[in-house]
Structure formats: structure tokens, C-alpha cells
Motif scaffolding. Structure first.
Motif, PDB file in Angstrom:
ATOM      1  N   LYS A 197     -61.366  36.479   0.022  1.00  0.00           N
ATOM      2  CA  LYS A 197     -61.200  36.850  -1.500  1.00  0.00           C
ATOM      3  C   LYS A 197     -60.656  35.189  -1.836  1.00  0.00           C
ATOM      4  O   LYS A 197     -59.554  34.958  -1.904  1.00  0.00           O
ATOM      5  CB  LYS A 197     -60.318  37.970  -1.617  1.00  0.00           C
ATOM      6  CG  LYS A 197     -60.220  37.508  -2.821  1.00  0.00           C
ATOM      7  CD  LYS A 197     -58.928  39.555  -2.919  1.00  0.00           C
ATOM      8  CE  LYS A 197     -58.579  39.775  -4.296  1.00  0.00           C
ATOM      9  NZ  LYS A 197     -57.722  40.862  -4.496  1.00  0.00           N
ATOM     10  N   GLU A 198     -61.450  34.658  -3.003  1.00  0.00           N
ATOM     11  CA  GLU A 198     -60.542  33.356  -3.305  1.00  0.00           C
ATOM     12  C   GLU A 198     -60.386  33.369  -4.919  1.00  0.00           C
ATOM     13  O   GLU A 198     -60.925  34.009  -5.398  1.00  0.00           O
ATOM     14  CB  GLU A 198     -61.888  32.545  -2.778  1.00  0.00           C
ATOM     15  CG  GLU A 198     -61.295  30.821  -2.966  1.00  0.00           C
ATOM     16  CD  GLU A 198     -61.935  29.766  -3.583  1.00  0.00           C
ATOM     17  OE1 GLU A 198     -61.443  28.741  -3.177  1.00  0.00           O
ATOM     18  OE2 GLU A 198     -63.264  29.449  -3.154  1.00  0.00           O
ATOM     19  N   ILE A 199     -59.061  32.959  -5.141  1.00  0.00           N
ATOM     20  CA  ILE A 199     -58.881  33.526  -6.733  1.00  0.00           C
ATOM     21  C   ILE A 199     -58.575  31.818  -6.850  1.00  0.00           C
ATOM     22  O   ILE A 199     -57.816  30.795  -6.367  1.00  0.00           O
ATOM     23  CB  ILE A 199     -57.261  33.246  -6.467  1.00  0.00           C
ATOM     24  CG1 ILE A 199     -57.421  34.801  -6.056  1.00  0.00           C
ATOM     25  CG2 ILE A 199     -56.864  33.842  -8.666  1.00  0.00           C
ATOM     26  CD1 ILE A 199     -57.849  35.858  -6.186  1.00  0.00           C
ATOM     27  N   THR A 239     -59.570  32.937 -14.662  1.00  0.00           N
ATOM     28  CA  THR A 239     -59.083  33.396 -13.878  1.00  0.00           C
ATOM     29  C   THR A 239     -60.887  34.330 -12.938  1.00  0.00           C
ATOM     30  O   THR A 239     -61.171  34.920 -13.359  1.00  0.00           O
ATOM     31  CB  THR A 239     -58.082  34.038 -13.596  1.00  0.00           C
ATOM     32  OG1 THR A 239     -57.019  34.029 -13.394  1.00  0.00           O
ATOM     33  CG2 THR A 239     -57.640  34.702 -11.540  1.00  0.00           C
ATOM     34  N   VAL A 271     -61.970  35.736  -9.590  1.00  0.00           N
ATOM     35  CA  VAL A 271     -62.181  36.505  -8.099  1.00  0.00           C
ATOM     36  C   VAL A 271     -62.952  36.093  -7.052  1.00  0.00           C
ATOM     37  O   VAL A 271     -64.725  37.038  -7.779  1.00  0.00           O
ATOM     38  CB  VAL A 271     -61.298  37.807  -8.548  1.00  0.00           C
ATOM     39  CG1 VAL A 271     -61.412  38.614  -7.580  1.00  0.00           C
ATOM     40  CG2 VAL A 271     -60.179  37.736  -9.276  1.00  0.00           C
ATOM     41  N   GLU A 294     -65.499  36.900  -4.516  1.00  0.00           N
ATOM     42  CA  GLU A 294     -64.770  38.007  -2.695  1.00  0.00           C
ATOM     43  C   GLU A 294     -66.523  37.447  -2.464  1.00  0.00           C
ATOM     44  O   GLU A 294     -67.626  37.583  -2.853  1.00  0.00           O
ATOM     45  CB  GLU A 294     -65.098  38.903  -2.981  1.00  0.00           C
ATOM     46  CG  GLU A 294     -63.660  39.543  -3.756  1.00  0.00           C
ATOM     47  CD  GLU A 294     -63.814  40.920  -3.712  1.00  0.00           C
ATOM     48  OE1 GLU A 294     -63.488  42.198  -2.730  1.00  0.00           O
ATOM     49  OE2 GLU A 294     -63.775  41.597  -4.474  1.00  0.00           O
ATOM     50  N   ASP A 316     -50.115  29.486  -8.280  1.00  0.00           N
ATOM     51  CA  ASP A 316     -49.596  30.850  -8.473  1.00  0.00           C
ATOM     52  C   ASP A 316     -48.498  29.685  -9.279  1.00  0.00           C
ATOM     53  O   ASP A 316     -46.888  30.949  -9.625  1.00  0.00           O
ATOM     54  CB  ASP A 316     -48.654  31.469  -7.310  1.00  0.00           C
ATOM     55  CG  ASP A 316     -49.897  32.622  -7.218  1.00  0.00           C
ATOM     56  OD1 ASP A 316     -50.560  32.911  -7.920  1.00  0.00           O
ATOM     57  OD2 ASP A 316     -49.946  32.631  -5.953  1.00  0.00           O
ATOM     58  N   THR A 328     -57.377  26.812  -6.496  1.00  0.00           N
ATOM     59  CA  THR A 328     -57.717  27.275  -5.925  1.00  0.00           C
ATOM     60  C   THR A 328     -57.118  27.957  -5.196  1.00  0.00           C
ATOM     61  O   THR A 328     -56.229  26.654  -4.756  1.00  0.00           O
ATOM     62  CB  THR A 328     -59.304  27.254  -5.812  1.00  0.00           C
ATOM     63  OG1 THR A 328     -58.709  26.194  -5.003  1.00  0.00           O
ATOM     64  CG2 THR A 328     -60.136  26.735  -6.196  1.00  0.00           C
ATOM     65  N   TYR A 329     -57.174  29.035  -4.146  1.00  0.00           N
ATOM     66  CA  TYR A 329     -56.517  28.982  -2.919  1.00  0.00           C
ATOM     67  C   TYR A 329     -56.770  30.449  -2.223  1.00  0.00           C
ATOM     68  O   TYR A 329     -57.846  31.648  -3.278  1.00  0.00           O
ATOM     69  CB  TYR A 329     -54.694  29.431  -3.755  1.00  0.00           C
ATOM     70  CG  TYR A 329     -54.537  31.249  -3.745  1.00  0.00           C
ATOM     71  CD1 TYR A 329     -54.137  32.148  -3.601  1.00  0.00           C
ATOM     72  CD2 TYR A 329     -54.792  31.225  -5.114  1.00  0.00           C
ATOM     73  CE1 TYR A 329     -53.723  33.579  -4.318  1.00  0.00           C
ATOM     74  CE2 TYR A 329     -54.021  32.377  -5.975  1.00  0.00           C
ATOM     75  CZ  TYR A 329     -53.785  33.694  -5.848  1.00  0.00           C
ATOM     76  OH  TYR A 329     -53.748  34.669  -5.743  1.00  0.00           O
ATOM     77  N   ALA A 370     -57.093  34.183  -1.325  1.00  0.00           N
ATOM     78  CA  ALA A 370     -55.917  35.667  -1.323  1.00  0.00           C
ATOM     79  C   ALA A 370     -56.175  36.112   0.470  1.00  0.00           C
ATOM     80  O   ALA A 370     -55.132  37.079   0.512  1.00  0.00           O
ATOM     81  CB  ALA A 370     -56.290  36.146  -2.897  1.00  0.00           C
ATOM     82  N   ALA A 371     -57.178  36.239   0.456  1.00  0.00           N
ATOM     83  CA  ALA A 371     -57.594  37.077   1.644  1.00  0.00           C
ATOM     84  C   ALA A 371     -58.353  37.064   2.645  1.00  0.00           C
ATOM     85  O   ALA A 371     -59.486  36.485   1.777  1.00  0.00           O
ATOM     86  CB  ALA A 371     -57.435  38.476   1.754  1.00  0.00           C
TER      87      ALA A 371
END
Length: 315
Positions: free
Chosen positions: A114-116, A129, A131, A133, A249, A300-301, A303-304
Motif C-alpha cells: 500500500k503506497e501513498i 492523494t 492510494v 495497492e 506526512d 511517496t511512502y 504505508a503497509a
């Protein structure tokens, strides 16, 4: 200070209305472009397929004594200290080893990510934004389902003799050395038998940093490989340490940006990797891209990430 430039910008601007290039295609194009700027040499053959995968953070770093004054947080008040790229990356490697939880996915499983992604027009405007996946087959034997900037698509299975570089198959990742020096040479030799007796040349580093950095974009790696990749990046000449960089963030961290030699696609710098100023843990990436003449700031980061049994399964 010159403005950071996305090294893939020229490729994206070439025809912005076509689907985005996959990472293997980008790597091939950059490799050919870079080699065209050099004296012709004999290149080892490499087999690469067009396979959409997560974007590669193309950012090299060096152990050279290039430092800057960066903001370092402590428990009482901020202070400033000179920090080198090598210090940051070796710190990131140590943090990775401390937090690492080894896994051993089966060939029939998938890597979930999961990349934001946050984007803002450089001249001002609304922030969007995404999301993204994705479910990537561990061994490429099953269809993967990936998303990039909201664009979703199924990815065909691998066929015999095809692959990506850096590799994405887990069995191939496990074969990469966790010795930083050997890792650099292995990635340089692009799937051929590594020649550890052959020293790195100046002309080898620009594309090698692409491949090393590509490993770091993988959300899950075999034990010790991510830490080794950080330490390998610390050997790449051409580093700039940027203070007061923000992640997606809004956290302030230490930025590391690869700046290549004049005449290469990275001469004006690549994306910026952002690290926590206290722990050196990797936070995310700051990049730029241009579409239809409009330039965007992009953060970008991850998230999971996890190993799952099927597409659309979430941890």
C-alpha cells in the motif's frame, strides 16, 4: 543550489499521452541513453521484460566526505551537526537490522503493498492523494495486480527466460549477496556471472545506482538485503545531503540525492530520499514529474506491506 530534476522527466515528456513506461523499460532506455554518451564498450547481455512494478526510487549516494549541516533532533531542542551521506546510510542499515523481521514467502503467494502518493502542482494548486495497492506474484507464475497513480492493471505471468533487473522473483532476490561490495558488482553485471575481480569504473556508477536504488523500492526483501543495499549506496560517488526535507506526512528529515556526472541523465540530480534525522530510518521520497507541460511535486511512502495468499487479500 540547482533544482532537483526527475531523471525520467525527458522520457515522460516524450509522449505524455501514452501509458507510463514500466520500470524495466525505463531502465533499458536510461541504460541505452547513458551508454550512447560514452565511448562504446562491450555490454553483457541482459534479459528484461516489460512488467509493471512499483516505481523505482532512483537515488544514489556516496561515502565521499561530502557533508552539510542538517537538523538533528534531540529530546530538549534542535541542534545542528555536520552529517555525511555515509553516516546516514550506515545508520539506516543499522536501524533496518534492528527492526528487520525475516520472512520466507512461498512461490504461490503475493507481496501486498500500500503506497501513498501525494502530488501538488509546482506553481500551486490542489494536492491530490493516490492510494496505490498492489499484489505482486512472488515468483511471477501468477497474474499480478498493480496500481500506479490510480491506474490499475493486471500483469501477465512470467514466461521462461524473462525477468526484471533488479530481480523481483524471491528466489532470485535470495541469491543476491548481502556483502555491499559484492552486491554493487552483482547489480552492475546485470544478471551475468559477477566478476568480483573487475573494479568499478566511473562509467559503471550511474546505472549501478539505479539498480541498487531499485532494490530499496521493493517493499519486502530477504533478510539482510535491504541493509546491504543501504551500505552499497554509501559507496556510490555523487552525493548531495539536503537539510530540512519533508516526507509525505510533513515530517522534517535528512534528504539524500544522487547527482551524476555532466552529460548523464542524472547531472541535475535525481529524486530525494528522506531519512529520520535521529534514527536514520527511511521515511519516503520526494520527486518531481511533468505531464502535459505541468510539473508536479510528488511525495511517496509505503504505508503497509505484507505477504498474502491471493490478490485483493489485505493483511
Amino acid at each position: 543550489m540547482s533544482e532537483p530534476r526527475n531523471e525520467l522527466q525527458l522520457l515522460r515528456e516524450w509522449d505524455a499521452d501514452t501509458p507510463p513506461l514500466t520500470d524495466p523499460a525505463r531502465a533499458r532506455a536510461l541504460f541505452r541513453l547513458h551508454q550512447a554518451m560514452l565511448t562504446p564498450t562491450t555490454l553483457a547481455p541482459a534479459t528484461v521484460r516489460r512488467r509493471p512494478v512499483l516505481r523505482m526510487a532512483v537515488a544514489g549516494v556516496a561515502a565521499a566526505a561530502i557533508t552539510t549541516t542538517v537538523l538533528v533532533a534531540n529530546e530538549s531542542s534542535p541542534r545542528t551537526e555536520p552529517v555525511s551521506a555515509a553516516t546516514v546510510l550506515h545508520g539506516a542499515a543499522a536501524e533496518e537490522r534492528r527492526l528487520e523481521k525475516p520472512i520466507a514467502p512461498r512461490d504461490d503467494q503475493f507481496i501486498y503493498t500500500k503506497e501513498i502518493v501525494k502530488e501538488t502542482p509546482a506553481k500551486g494548486g490542489r494536492t491530490r492523494t493516490y492510494v496505490d495497492e498492489s499484489w505482486n506474484s512472488v515468483d511471477g507464475s501468477k497474474k499480478s495486480y498493480v496500481s500506479e497513480l490510480g491506474r490499475k492493471q493486471w500483469v501477465p505471468v512470467f514466461v521462461p527466460g524473462q525477468g526484471t533487473w533488479p530481480p523481483t522473483k524471491w528466489t532470485e532476490l535470495e541469491q543476491l549477496p548481502t556483502d555491499p561490495r559484492k552486491l554493487v558488482i552483482t547489480l552492475r553485471d546485470m544478471g551475468g556471472k559477477p566478476d568480483y575481480s573487475k573494479p568499478m569504473r566511473a562509467a559503471d556508477w550511474p546505472m549501478t545506482q539505479v539498480f541498487v536504488s531499485g532494490l530499496l523500492r521493493a517493499p519486502v526483501l530477504p533478510k539482510g538485503l535491504r541493509a546491504a543495499a543501504y551500505e552499497a549506496l554509501a559507496t556510490v560517488p555523487g552525493i548531495k545531503v539536503l537539510p530540512h526535507q519533508k516526507d509525505a506526512d510533513g515530517r522534517v528529515g535528512i534528504g539524500i540525492q544522487y547527482v551524476g556526472p555532466a552529460g548523464t541523465p542524472w547531472a541535475k540530480g535525481g529524486p530525494v530520499l528522506v531519512f529520520d534525522p535521529k534514527t536514520y530510518r527511511y521515511l519516503g521520497m520526494h520527486d518531481r514529474r511533468t505531464v502535459g507541460g505541468t510539473r508536479y511535486e510528488q511525495w511517496t511512502y509505503i504505508a503497509a506491506s505484507a505477504v498474502v495468499d491471493r490478490v485483493m487479500q489485505r493483511p
